[in-house]
Design a protein around this motif. Structure first.
Motif, mmCIF file in Angstrom:
data_model
loop_
_atom_site.group_PDB
_atom_site.id
_atom_site.type_symbol
_atom_site.label_atom_id
_atom_site.label_comp_id
_atom_site.label_asym_id
_atom_site.label_seq_id
_atom_site.Cartn_x
_atom_site.Cartn_y
_atom_site.Cartn_z
ATOM 1 N N GLY A 99 -3.934 11.802 9.441
ATOM 2 C CA GLY A 99 -5.335 11.544 9.104
ATOM 3 C C GLY A 99 -5.499 10.876 7.749
ATOM 4 N N VAL A 100 -6.645 10.254 7.539
ATOM 5 C CA VAL A 100 -6.881 9.434 6.344
ATOM 6 C C VAL A 100 -6.816 10.256 5.054
ATOM 7 C CG1 VAL A 100 -8.535 7.943 5.153
ATOM 8 C CG2 VAL A 100 -8.255 7.761 7.630
ATOM 9 N N LYS A 101 -7.541 11.368 4.990
ATOM 10 C CA LYS A 101 -7.627 12.146 3.740
ATOM 11 C C LYS A 101 -6.264 12.674 3.302
ATOM 12 C CE LYS A 101 -12.456 13.593 4.136
ATOM 13 N NZ LYS A 101 -13.396 14.738 4.213
ATOM 14 N N ARG A 102 -5.512 13.217 4.241
ATOM 15 C CA ARG A 102 -4.195 13.770 3.898
ATOM 16 C C ARG A 102 -3.246 12.647 3.443
ATOM 17 N NH1 ARG A 102 -2.178 18.442 7.779
ATOM 18 N NH2 ARG A 102 -3.843 17.465 8.916
ATOM 19 N N LEU A 103 -3.326 11.493 4.109
ATOM 20 C CA LEU A 103 -2.469 10.358 3.730
ATOM 21 C C LEU A 103 -2.818 9.839 2.335
ATOM 22 C CD1 LEU A 103 -2.354 8.463 7.149
ATOM 23 C CD2 LEU A 103 -0.408 9.504 5.968
ATOM 24 N N GLU A 104 -4.101 9.862 2.018
ATOM 25 C CA GLU A 104 -4.514 9.407 0.677
ATOM 26 C C GLU A 104 -4.000 10.353 -0.404
ATOM 27 O OE1 GLU A 104 -8.717 8.885 1.041
ATOM 28 O OE2 GLU A 104 -8.526 6.863 1.896
ATOM 29 N N LYS A 105 -3.987 11.641 -0.108
ATOM 30 C CA LYS A 105 -3.415 12.607 -1.060
ATOM 31 C C LYS A 105 -1.909 12.373 -1.236
ATOM 32 C CE LYS A 105 -6.718 16.374 -0.235
ATOM 33 N NZ LYS A 105 -6.884 17.757 0.296
ATOM 34 N N ALA A 106 -1.232 12.101 -0.114
ATOM 35 C CA ALA A 106 0.215 11.848 -0.165
ATOM 36 C C ALA A 106 0.503 10.578 -0.970
ATOM 37 C CB ALA A 106 0.770 11.719 1.249
ATOM 38 N N LEU A 107 -0.288 9.528 -0.758
ATOM 39 C CA LEU A 107 -0.085 8.267 -1.480
ATOM 40 C C LEU A 107 -0.362 8.437 -2.978
ATOM 41 C CD1 LEU A 107 -1.590 5.712 1.066
ATOM 42 C CD2 LEU A 107 0.784 5.812 0.288
ATOM 43 N N SER A 145 15.050 3.804 -4.537
ATOM 44 C CA SER A 145 15.060 3.098 -3.254
ATOM 45 C C SER A 145 14.417 3.944 -2.162
ATOM 46 C CB SER A 145 16.497 2.748 -2.848
ATOM 47 O OG SER A 145 17.090 1.892 -3.785
ATOM 48 N N THR A 146 14.722 5.247 -2.185
ATOM 49 C CA THR A 146 14.115 6.165 -1.215
ATOM 50 C C THR A 146 12.606 6.197 -1.403
ATOM 51 O OG1 THR A 146 16.109 7.542 -1.198
ATOM 52 C CG2 THR A 146 14.075 8.541 -0.361
ATOM 53 N N TYR A 147 12.181 6.247 -2.660
ATOM 54 C CA TYR A 147 10.737 6.262 -2.967
ATOM 55 C C TYR A 147 10.047 5.022 -2.380
ATOM 56 C CZ TYR A 147 6.633 4.857 -5.585
ATOM 57 O OH TYR A 147 5.395 4.389 -5.909
ATOM 58 N N ILE A 148 10.648 3.855 -2.580
ATOM 59 C CA ILE A 148 10.036 2.601 -2.109
ATOM 60 C C ILE A 148 9.846 2.628 -0.591
ATOM 61 C CG2 ILE A 148 10.450 0.114 -1.823
ATOM 62 C CD1 ILE A 148 11.848 0.212 -4.599
ATOM 63 N N ILE A 149 10.863 3.110 0.124
ATOM 64 C CA ILE A 149 10.803 3.146 1.588
ATOM 65 C C ILE A 149 9.762 4.157 2.067
ATOM 66 C CG2 ILE A 149 12.111 3.780 3.665
ATOM 67 C CD1 ILE A 149 14.595 2.596 2.198
ATOM 68 N N ILE A 150 9.755 5.352 1.469
ATOM 69 C CA ILE A 150 8.795 6.386 1.872
ATOM 70 C C ILE A 150 7.375 5.942 1.537
ATOM 71 C CG2 ILE A 150 8.058 8.780 1.548
ATOM 72 C CD1 ILE A 150 10.727 8.496 3.016
ATOM 73 N N ASN A 151 7.193 5.360 0.362
ATOM 74 C CA ASN A 151 5.872 4.901 -0.068
ATOM 75 C C ASN A 151 5.324 3.847 0.902
ATOM 76 O OD1 ASN A 151 3.696 4.877 -2.068
ATOM 77 N ND2 ASN A 151 4.416 2.815 -2.563
ATOM 78 N N GLN A 152 6.184 2.901 1.300
ATOM 79 C CA GLN A 152 5.756 1.855 2.231
ATOM 80 C C GLN A 152 5.414 2.452 3.599
ATOM 81 O OE1 GLN A 152 5.168 -1.521 1.564
ATOM 82 N NE2 GLN A 152 4.170 -1.238 3.537
ATOM 83 N N TYR A 153 6.189 3.429 4.016
ATOM 84 C CA TYR A 153 5.929 4.069 5.316
ATOM 85 C C TYR A 153 4.549 4.737 5.317
ATOM 86 C CZ TYR A 153 6.691 6.678 9.609
ATOM 87 O OH TYR A 153 6.569 7.174 10.895
ATOM 88 N N PHE A 154 4.235 5.446 4.238
ATOM 89 C CA PHE A 154 2.941 6.126 4.176
ATOM 90 C C PHE A 154 1.789 5.143 4.001
ATOM 91 C CE2 PHE A 154 5.316 9.977 4.112
ATOM 92 C CZ PHE A 154 4.431 10.968 4.506
ATOM 93 N N LYS A 155 2.055 4.004 3.377
ATOM 94 C CA LYS A 155 1.027 2.954 3.306
ATOM 95 C C LYS A 155 0.733 2.416 4.704
ATOM 96 C CE LYS A 155 1.601 1.100 -1.387
ATOM 97 N NZ LYS A 155 2.021 -0.088 -2.188
#
Length: 339
Positions: free
Chosen positions: A296-304, A247-257
Motif C-alpha cells: 500500500g501507498v502509506k506503508r511504502l512511503e514510510k519505507a522509502l 550496493s544493496t541499499y541502491i537495489i532495495i531502494n529502487q525496488y521500493f520506488k
C-alpha cells in the motif's frame, strides 16, 4: 533520394539495387547494423569471403582518389555483384562520389557510404538526397521497429516464442541498447537448447536476471514478507560475496520506488510497468504487482523515508558501520509488514 520512416526501414530490410547508398547519423552501431542488413541482401552473406567487398576509409581515399573509382569498376574473381564500402564519408569527398553516381553503369560495384551526423547544409547529404538513383537514409537513436526486432530474433536462431514473450521482447528492445538486446537473445537461444517448448516470459526473466546474486531476490522476498529473523544472516552472506551495503541499499531502494510507483497508479498498472527500467517479466513481474498491493501507498512511503535517511548516512564521509545500518534499516522495514 531521401528515405525516411517506414520507407527507410523497409529498404534496409529489403533493399533494391542502387548505385550508391548513404547512411548517416548515430549511433555508429546502428549504422553498421543497417549496413550489414543492406549488404547481405545486395551482394550476399559470403561476399566478403569471396572478395567481392572492398572496404575503404575516407583517409585512404583522400590520399588516392583512384582507389574508390578503380574498386567500383573492378571485375571480381568470384561471380556475383561487387560492393565498395566507404567508412566515415565527409563533404570533401562529395565531388568524387558525384562522379561515381552519375557515371554508374550496369555491372559496377554498389557504393555504400557511412557518415556521422550531417546537417541539412551538408554537401554530401545534399548530393545523395537530390539524386534520382542514389539513396540517403538518416539513422537516429530511436527504438527498434517491430520489423527489426523480428529480424533480430530470427537471426539469432530462435524458432518458437509465445505471444506474451514476444510482446515482452518488443518492450525490452525499446528499453535497452541493441547490443544488449542481441546478447539477451543469444542467452535465450542457448538457454533453450534441448528444450523444444516455445520461449516464455519466465525464460526471458531468467536470462536477464537483474540481481548480481540469487540471494538478492531472496532478500527482497524476505523483506516484503516480513521475515525479519533471516535478514541479518542473508545480508552477511551477501557482504562476504562482495555485495557492499551501499550496493544493496541502491537495489532495495529502487525496488521500493517501483512498488510505490505501481501502488499510486492502480488504474494504470500497464503504463506504470512500462516505466520500470530495466523491464521485468514473468514471476518477478507478478511478485512486484503482488507486493505493491500488499504494502500500500502509506506503508511504502514510510519505507522509502527510512531508506532515504539510511542512504544519507551511508553516503556520509564519517566512518560508520555500514553493515549494521543496513541490517537495522531492512529489519525495521520488514517489521512494517509483519505487524
Amino acid at each position: 533520394m531521401k528515405l525516411t520512416g517506414k520507407d527507410a526501414a523497409s529498404f534496409c530490410l529489403n533493399p533494391k539495387p542502387a548505385p550508391a547508398i548513404l547512411l548517416h547519423g548515430e549511433p555508429e552501431s546502428k549504422i553498421l547494423r543497417k549496413y550489414q542488413s543492406i549488404s547481405e541482401r545486395l551482394v550476399g552473406e559470403n561476399a566478403k569471403t569471396e572478395m567481392r567487398v572492398t572496404e575503404l576509409s575516407s583517409a585512404e581515399i583522400r590520399k588516392d582518389k583512384g582507389l574508390v573509382i578503380d574498386a567500383t569498376k573492378a571485375i571480381g574473381f568470384f561471380p556475383g555483384p561487387q560492393m565498395v564500402f566507404v567508412k566515415n564519408g565527409t563533404d570533401g569527398l562529395s565531388d568524387l562520389f558525384s562522379d561515381i553516381i552519375y557515371n554508374y553503369q550496369e555491372g559496377d560495384a554498389f557504393l555504400i557510404v557511412t557518415a556521422n551526423k550531417l546537417n541539412t547544409r551538408s554537401k554530401l547529404r545534399k548530393l545523395f538526397e537530390s539524386s534520382k538513383t542514389a539513396i540517403s537514409i538518416g539513422v537516429y537513436p530511436d527504438p527498434l521497429t517491430t520489423q527489426e526486432i523480428e529480424l533480430a530474433i530470427k537471426n539469432v536462431g530462435i524458432q518458437e516464442i509465445s505471444t506474451d514473450a514476444k510482446k515482452n521482447l518488443e518492450h525490452l528492445a525499446k528499453s535497452v541498447e541493441y547490443n544488449e538486446f542481441e546478447q539477451i537473445l543469444e542467452k535465450l537461444f542457448l538457454y533453450k537448447v534441448g528444450d523444444e517448448t516455445p520461449i516464455s516470459s519466465d525464460d526471458i526473466s531468467k536470462c536477464i536476471n537483474l540481481s548480481a546474486e540469487i540471494e538478492l531476490d531472496d532478500l527482497i522476498n524476505k523483506i516484503c514478507e516480513g521475515n525479519t529473523k533471516d535478514l541479518s544472516p542473508l545480508l552477511l552472506k551477501l557482504n562476504t560475496k562482495g555485495q557492499s551495503p551501499t550496493s544493496t541499499y541502491i537495489i532495495i531502494n529502487q525496488y521500493f520506488k517501483n512498488l510505490h510507483m505501481l501502488a499510486i497508479q492502480p488504474s494504470n498498472i500497464e503504463q506504470a510497468l512500462s516505466k520500470i527500467r530495466p523491464p521485468i517479466f514473468g514471476d518477478r513481474r507478478n511478485k512486484l504487482l503482488s507486493n505493491s498491493r500488499k504494502w500500500g501507498v502509506k506503508r511504502l512511503e514510510k519505507a522509502l523515508t527510512l531508506l532515504h535517511e539510511s542512504g544519507l548516512i551511508l553516503r556520509s564521509s564519517k566512518p560508520i558501520p555500514q553493515q549494521a545500518i543496513m541490517d537495522r534499516t531492512l529489519i525495521k522495514i520488514s517489521m512494517m509488514i509483519s505487524k
